[in-house]
Design an enzyme around this catalytic site. Structure first.
Site, PDB file in Angstrom:
ATOM      1  N   ASP A 170       8.433   3.745  33.892  1.00  0.00           N
ATOM      2  CA  ASP A 170       8.296   2.319  34.181  1.00  0.00           C
ATOM      3  C   ASP A 170       8.424   2.088  35.584  1.00  0.00           C
ATOM      4  OD1 ASP A 170       8.995  -0.487  34.583  1.00  0.00           O
ATOM      5  OD2 ASP A 170      11.002  -0.444  33.098  1.00  0.00           O
ATOM      6  N   GLY A 503     -19.902   9.449  -8.747  1.00  0.00           N
ATOM      7  CA  GLY A 503     -21.124   9.764  -9.148  1.00  0.00           C
ATOM      8  C   GLY A 503     -20.971  11.455  -9.693  1.00  0.00           C
ATOM      9  N   GLU A 504     -21.655  12.189 -10.466  1.00  0.00           N
ATOM     10  CA  GLU A 504     -21.692  13.338 -10.177  1.00  0.00           C
ATOM     11  C   GLU A 504     -22.474  14.125  -9.132  1.00  0.00           C
ATOM     12  OE1 GLU A 504     -20.231  15.438 -12.643  1.00  0.00           O
ATOM     13  OE2 GLU A 504     -19.328  13.916 -13.538  1.00  0.00           O
ATOM     14  N   THR A 505     -22.317  15.329  -9.000  1.00  0.00           N
ATOM     15  CA  THR A 505     -22.985  16.008  -7.845  1.00  0.00           C
ATOM     16  C   THR A 505     -24.509  15.784  -7.784  1.00  0.00           C
ATOM     17  OG1 THR A 505     -23.262  17.958  -6.569  1.00  0.00           O
ATOM     18  CG2 THR A 505     -23.358  18.188  -9.031  1.00  0.00           C
ATOM     19  N   THR A 507     -26.606  13.083  -6.701  1.00  0.00           N
ATOM     20  CA  THR A 507     -26.889  11.744  -7.269  1.00  0.00           C
ATOM     21  C   THR A 507     -27.106  10.929  -6.346  1.00  0.00           C
ATOM     22  OG1 THR A 507     -24.471  11.189  -7.451  1.00  0.00           O
ATOM     23  CG2 THR A 507     -25.715  11.836  -9.344  1.00  0.00           C
ATOM     24  N   GLY A 508     -27.341  11.559  -4.867  1.00  0.00           N
ATOM     25  CA  GLY A 508     -27.839  10.577  -3.952  1.00  0.00           C
ATOM     26  C   GLY A 508     -26.689   9.992  -3.033  1.00  0.00           C
ATOM     27  N   LYS A 509     -25.489  10.261  -3.228  1.00  0.00           N
ATOM     28  CA  LYS A 509     -24.531   9.871  -2.602  1.00  0.00           C
ATOM     29  C   LYS A 509     -24.553  10.301  -0.913  1.00  0.00           C
ATOM     30  CE  LYS A 509     -21.023  11.358  -4.898  1.00  0.00           C
ATOM     31  NZ  LYS A 509     -21.911  11.892  -5.990  1.00  0.00           N
TER      32      LYS A 509
END
EC number: 3.6.4.-
Length: 785
Positions: A170, A503-505, A507-509
């Site tokens: 300060d 979603g499962e493995t 799958t486009g994620k």
């Protein structure tokens, strides 16, 4: 040094903040008091709720003090971070003070460092929510004038340092009539936090900056001479405005007439005191009059008006002259609005058609060079000198006082070369884009020749998207939420819910993630599961800090919650992540408030599990399901027989490479803008889908079965008593055993036993030790005759 100033053991204190000057000067005992050190200690022990503030009694007569600092960090450092930071802090401030003392005071650099590092006291605040302390360098003495002159040097140190303690110095305490709270006393009567002593120093005099006891180990330095005492060899330079015009400006500032105005000329105006006729109060400080006269000096091409005697008892006024080229250059650059100060204390620079931070590289210097050719010829040549460029940069920083609000345009997408309007599709560049002050961008240039609907890339991309989320009647709702979620990543506003890509493995994620990252560039950030599973507080959290102003946050690979030891998703975190401001700071930084503009997407192969479920949580969760599997030829047959997949497609081995080369960047961006106009104009909307979360099934259904009992149900008690209800304390209640029997008609105890038990434990009440009840009524019991 005079022996009279080598010692002072009388401590002058104010009894409250904001003591009037007259009461202080007259030493009114209601407001001020002087103590010996032992008397002060006894007074504090006898008055534990007292408020005392140490100050110099008479600065003009006596201003020798110890070097001291007040540090106030709005965060609590753990012990390891604190020890590391305090060690670096001592080294930084001692080096800084030693350099100043060597340059301005003629002190011996090594002696200053030795005296500061070898003996100092450190208080500790009892406030556990912050790190605050006073540090007194016991053997290093100077004057109040020197500390005030050192203020700017320390301010520059605090701004440039990465140490959180150094940044929290300060510097406002270095002023005339400064005060410092006495150790062991309160700031005000209602505040119970104090500063306490720390070993090895247990004497109160070790925590007082006005206590003076010089010995062989002490070191003293002070300013060699005042700047106003320096008279340049050549006063009025040819490049200045005329002396007559300059002195008229001075006269207008005073308002009161200058009696000896006609006696001033180019050769004597710095040596002749100004005789003011105080018909009205002083125009600079509003005091009725002054004992000592004002005087003029010439510094850096500007006239400086100051008061003799104590120059700080009146404001110092600077009259810039047209000859001050470097000052005028800084002013001209500021007039272009090309350098701004943000709310977080950062400098942003408009350069190459976009706003950029000045933190990573010296962009202000680059701006000065780029704007050089737009300045008059007599100015542009000055900027060829690196030293003068640094002076202009320092002037710009000093002149920037007011901060501006940035990133307030949710429907604008910033690029390196301009801004895209998401509503009408217009792209603004140059000065048209400058008004949209954004501190973050995609990090790449917009190319309108590629931002088109009809292209081979768009045709390929649509096939990819339609494979991931098919355009079928069964998948219509899922596809719509997919488009809404991804297009909301363009919007720079807080989103109301988080979206799970479930979603499962294969799958486009991850493909969707990479497409999105390519399309919005640096506005995308990938983070870990800790933002969902760990406590969010004021402590260091680079994961949260990196979310500041990002428009898409992708959280990948949640753990399998069925495994022992895996952390559940914290319901509180979900709620905090849908707020406009998320708390979390980078390491060694005080910037804890992060503006949350992100669409948060959680990529998971496993069903999400939450530590607590309530209506507030269910309103904040949406789920997009991915049921198309992309398989290699060898695994296609097994995948086609897997019920988790609706369709099986052959995996395109070259797709990742195309996405990484940004083949679909502008095609996907065009698609996102198209979806944005479809779903989010005029209002950005993201709706939750709690029915898609299995764990929410019980809570969604029970809300349709029960209502809380109230006084309006008492008249129905005749019929309700036949159905097992009882009246207790004028409230219709249902005994626990009866509730369990009734609820079993709607829920299978094997599937929902844990949820039922959790609901009962949360809402049950006790009539006595053995009788338990719930204040709920089944809707069918009051709706059926």
């Amino acid at each position: 040094m005079d022996a009279a100033i080598r010692g002072n053991d009388v401590i002058f204190v104010l009894k409250t903040i904001g003591v009037p000057s007259a009461c202080r000067q007259n030493e009114d005992p209601r407001f001020v008091e002087a103590f010996k050190c032992d008397e002060l200690k006894r007074y504090i022990d006898n008055n534990p709720e007292c408020t005392l503030f140490e100050s110099l009694r008479d600065e003009e007569a006596y201003s020798i003090v110890r070097i001291f600092m007040d540090v106030d960090l709005d965060a609590c450092l753990d012990e390891i971070d604190y020890l590391t930071a305090i060690q670096d802090f001592i080294i930084e401030v001692s080096n800084c003070v030693a350099r100043f003392a060597f340059t301005e005071c003629g002190a011996i650099h090594e002696n200053v460092i030795k005296s500061m590092r070898s003996n100092f006291s450190l208080t500790k605040s009892t406030n556990r929510d912050k790190t605050s302390f006073h540090i007194i360098f016991l053997d290093t003495y100077t004057t109040m004038d020197t500390l005030i002159a050192m203020k700017r040097t320390l301010l520059e140190l605090s701004r440039s340092s990465e140490n959180p303690l150094t940044r929290s110095i300060d510097t406002a305490v270095y002023r005339r009539k400064t005060t410092l709270r006495v150790v062991g006393t309160r700031k005000n009567p209602n505040c119970d936090t104090i500063h306490v002593m720390q070993p090895p120093h247990d004497n109160i005099e070790d925590y007082l900056f006005t206590y003076v006891d010089m010995n062989n180990n002490s070191y003293y330095f002070s300013l060699q001479r005042r700047l106003e005492d320096l008279v340049p060899d050549k006063l009025w330079e040819p490049g200045f405005i005329s002396f007559e015009d300059a002195i008229k400006r001075v006269s207008k500032i005073f308002i009161n007439s200058i009696i000896n105005f006609n006696d001033l000329d180019e050769n004597n105006f710095t040596t002749v005191p100004l005789v003011i006729d105080y018909v009205t109060p002083c125009a600079l400080c509003k005091k009725r009059s002054h004992k000592h006269p004002h005087q003029l000096s010439l510094e850096n091409g500007a006239i400086r008006i100051y008061k003799t005697g104590n120059p700080h008892s009146c404001k110092v006024k600077i009259v810039p002259l047209d000859g001050n080229k470097l000052f005028n250059i800084a002013q001209r650059i500021l007039d272009t609005n090309s350098v701004l100060l943000t709310e977080r204390g950062d400098y942003i620079v408009w350069i190459n058609n976009s706003w950029k931070f000045n933190s990573e590289e010296p962009l202000i210097t680059k701006l000065i060079l780029s704007i050089r050719h737009q300045l008059p010829k007599e100015y542009s040549s000055e900027l060829l000198c690196p030293r003068k460029r640094k002076t202009v940069e320092a002037n710009i920083r000093d002149m920037l006082v007011d901060s501006v609000e940035t990133d307030t345009y949710p429907d604008k997408l910033p690029f390196k070369n301009g801004v895209l309007d998401l509503v009408d599709g217009m792209f603004y560049s140059g000065d048209d884009a400058k008004k949209y002050t954004c501190t973050v961008s995609t990090g790449f240039k917009f190319d309108d020749t590629k931002f088109v609907e009809d292209s081979p890339e768009m045709e390929e991309l649509m096939n990819i998207i339609n494979d991931i989320q098919p355009l079928t009647d069964e998948n219509k709702k899922n596809r719509e939420l997919y488009e809404k979620t991804l297009s909301s990543c363009l919007c720079g506003a807080t989103k109301g819910c988080l979206t799970f890509f479930f979603g499962e493995t294969a799958t486009g994620k991850s493909t969707t993630k990479r497409l999105l990252k390519s399309a919005i560039g640096d506005l995308f950030v990938e983070t870990g599961q800790t933002i969902l599973t760990d406590v969010l507080d004021k402590g260091p959290n680079p994961f949260i800090a990196n979310m500041h102003l990002k428009r898409s946050v992708f959280c990948s690979e949640l753990p399998d919650f069925a495994c022992s030891g895996s952390k559940k998703i914290r319901s509180d975190n979900i709620k905090k992540l849908t707020e406009p401001c998320v708390i979390g700071r980078p390491c060694f930084s005080n910037k804890i408030n992060n503006r949350n503009h992100a669409t948060i997407i959680i990529d998971t192969n496993y069903k999400p599990v939450f530590d607590r479920i309530d209506n507030a949580l269910m309103r904040r969760i949406a789920v997009v399901r991915f049921r198309t599997h992309f398989s290699q030829p060898s695994g296609r047959e097994a995948a086609e027989n897997n019920d988790a997949y609706d369709k099986v497609k052959l995996l395109d081995e070259g797709l990742d490479g195309k996405i990484q080369n940004n083949r679909y960047r502008f095609a996907f961006l065009y698609l996102l803008v198209k979806w944005y106009k479809k779903y989010h104009v005029p209002i950005m909307k993201l709706y939750p889908t709690p029915e898609e979360i299995p764990d929410f099934a019980f809570y969604l259904k029970i809300g349709t079965l029960l209502v809380s009992s109230s006084v309006k149900h008492i008249p129905l008690m005749t019929d309700l008593s036949k159905k097992g209800y009882i009246l207790y304390d004028n409230v219709v209640t249902l005994p626990l055993t009866t509730f369990q029997q009734k609820i079993s008609k709607y829920f299978n105890s094997r599937l929902f036993g844990h949820d039922i038990e959790s609901f009962i434990n949360r809402h049950k009440k006790f009539a006595n030790v053995s009788d338990e009840y719930l204040q709920y009524i089944f809707i069918e019991d009051i709706s059926s005759p």
